[in-house]
Design a protein around this motif. Structure first.
Motif, PDB file in Angstrom:
ATOM      1  N   UNK A  87      56.738  24.604  83.409  1.00 18.57           N
ATOM      2  CA  UNK A  87      55.351  24.920  83.057  1.00 18.57           C
ATOM      3  C   UNK A  87      55.232  26.092  82.102  1.00 18.57           C
ATOM      4  N   UNK A  88      56.127  27.048  82.219  1.00 12.82           N
ATOM      5  CA  UNK A  88      56.026  28.275  81.438  1.00 12.82           C
ATOM      6  C   UNK A  88      57.432  28.711  81.031  1.00 12.82           C
ATOM      7  N   UNK A  89      57.714  28.679  79.741  1.00 12.15           N
ATOM      8  CA  UNK A  89      59.059  28.995  79.244  1.00 12.15           C
ATOM      9  C   UNK A  89      59.468  30.427  79.591  1.00 12.15           C
ATOM     10  N   UNK A  90      58.597  31.390  79.373  1.00  7.73           N
ATOM     11  CA  UNK A  90      58.941  32.789  79.638  1.00  7.73           C
ATOM     12  C   UNK A  90      59.283  33.022  81.109  1.00  7.73           C
ATOM     13  N   UNK A 107      63.904  27.771  69.820  1.00  9.47           N
ATOM     14  CA  UNK A 107      63.328  27.078  68.673  1.00  9.47           C
ATOM     15  C   UNK A 107      61.844  26.852  68.906  1.00  9.47           C
ATOM     16  N   UNK A 108      61.034  27.322  67.980  1.00  9.30           N
ATOM     17  CA  UNK A 108      59.582  27.143  68.071  1.00  9.30           C
ATOM     18  C   UNK A 108      59.142  26.110  67.039  1.00  9.30           C
ATOM     19  N   UNK A 125      61.558  25.158  72.460  1.00 10.41           N
ATOM     20  CA  UNK A 125      62.684  24.634  73.204  1.00 10.41           C
ATOM     21  C   UNK A 125      63.689  25.780  73.303  1.00 10.41           C
ATOM     22  N   UNK A 126      64.006  26.174  74.523  1.00 13.11           N
ATOM     23  CA  UNK A 126      64.893  27.311  74.747  1.00 13.11           C
ATOM     24  C   UNK A 126      66.168  26.795  75.407  1.00 13.11           C
ATOM     25  N   UNK A 139      58.242  22.599  77.831  1.00 12.73           N
ATOM     26  CA  UNK A 139      57.048  22.249  78.594  1.00 12.73           C
ATOM     27  C   UNK A 139      56.765  20.753  78.474  1.00 12.73           C
ATOM     28  N   UNK A 140      56.011  20.167  79.395  1.00  9.77           N
ATOM     29  CA  UNK A 140      55.797  18.719  79.431  1.00  9.77           C
ATOM     30  C   UNK A 140      55.276  18.101  78.124  1.00  9.77           C
ATOM     31  N   UNK A 141      54.424  18.788  77.405  1.00 11.82           N
ATOM     32  CA  UNK A 141      53.827  18.202  76.203  1.00 11.82           C
ATOM     33  C   UNK A 141      54.620  18.487  74.928  1.00 11.82           C
ATOM     34  N   UNK A 142      55.712  19.237  75.026  1.00 11.36           N
ATOM     35  CA  UNK A 142      56.510  19.578  73.842  1.00 11.36           C
ATOM     36  C   UNK A 142      57.190  18.331  73.285  1.00 11.36           C
TER      37      UNK A 142
END
Length: 133
Positions: free
Chosen positions: A13-16, A34-35, A41-42, A58-61
């Motif tokens: 849900x939250x990359x950080x 990568x943004x 994408x980490x 995240x799910x929508x990426x």
């Protein structure tokens, strides 16, 4: 012919929040970030398996709204595949994970299928098991 796993993916849900968890609870480090627009994408890695990257997103990426929504529902339900790590010191790994705030599902114990392991959830609800190598 030789083949090996290069990347595996975790939906979060939250990359950080997830970076902090996997870094502090399991000792992984960020090897790539990568943004693209509002998504990223980490890639996380560990020195013990230098060729393997664990990619969090995240799910929508990179997905349609409908697919991202469906993946988000599975994530909320805790229905995505679990991750299984191995360690040479299960008790120390468990203590580190709980100190980092892991939601404990199962304390270290000998399992009927063989290994001594434990289980917890990451901040997004993904199940993580760790077994003693």
């Amino acid at each position: 012919m030789a083949i090996s796993l290069q990347y595996t993916n975790i939906t979060v849900n939250d990359a950080e929040e997830s970076i902090a968890f996997y870094r502090d609870a399991l000792g992984l480090s960020v090897s790539n970030d990568v943004k693209s627009g509002e998504f990223r994408w980490v890639t996380l890695s560990t020195d013990t398996q230098p060729g393997l990257g664990i990619v969090i997103s995240e799910p929508h990426a990179g997905r349609s709204k409908a697919d991202g929504d469906a993946l988000q529902e599975l994530l909320i339900k805790g229905m995505l595949p679990m991750l299984v790590f191995s360690t040479d010191d299960l008790d120390a790994t468990f203590e580190q994970a709980t100190a980092a705030g892991a939601e404990v599902l199962e304390e270290p114990k000998d399992q009927p299928w063989g290994p001594r392991d434990c289980a917890f959830r990451d901040p997004s609800g993904n199940m993580v098991r760790v077994s003693q190598a």
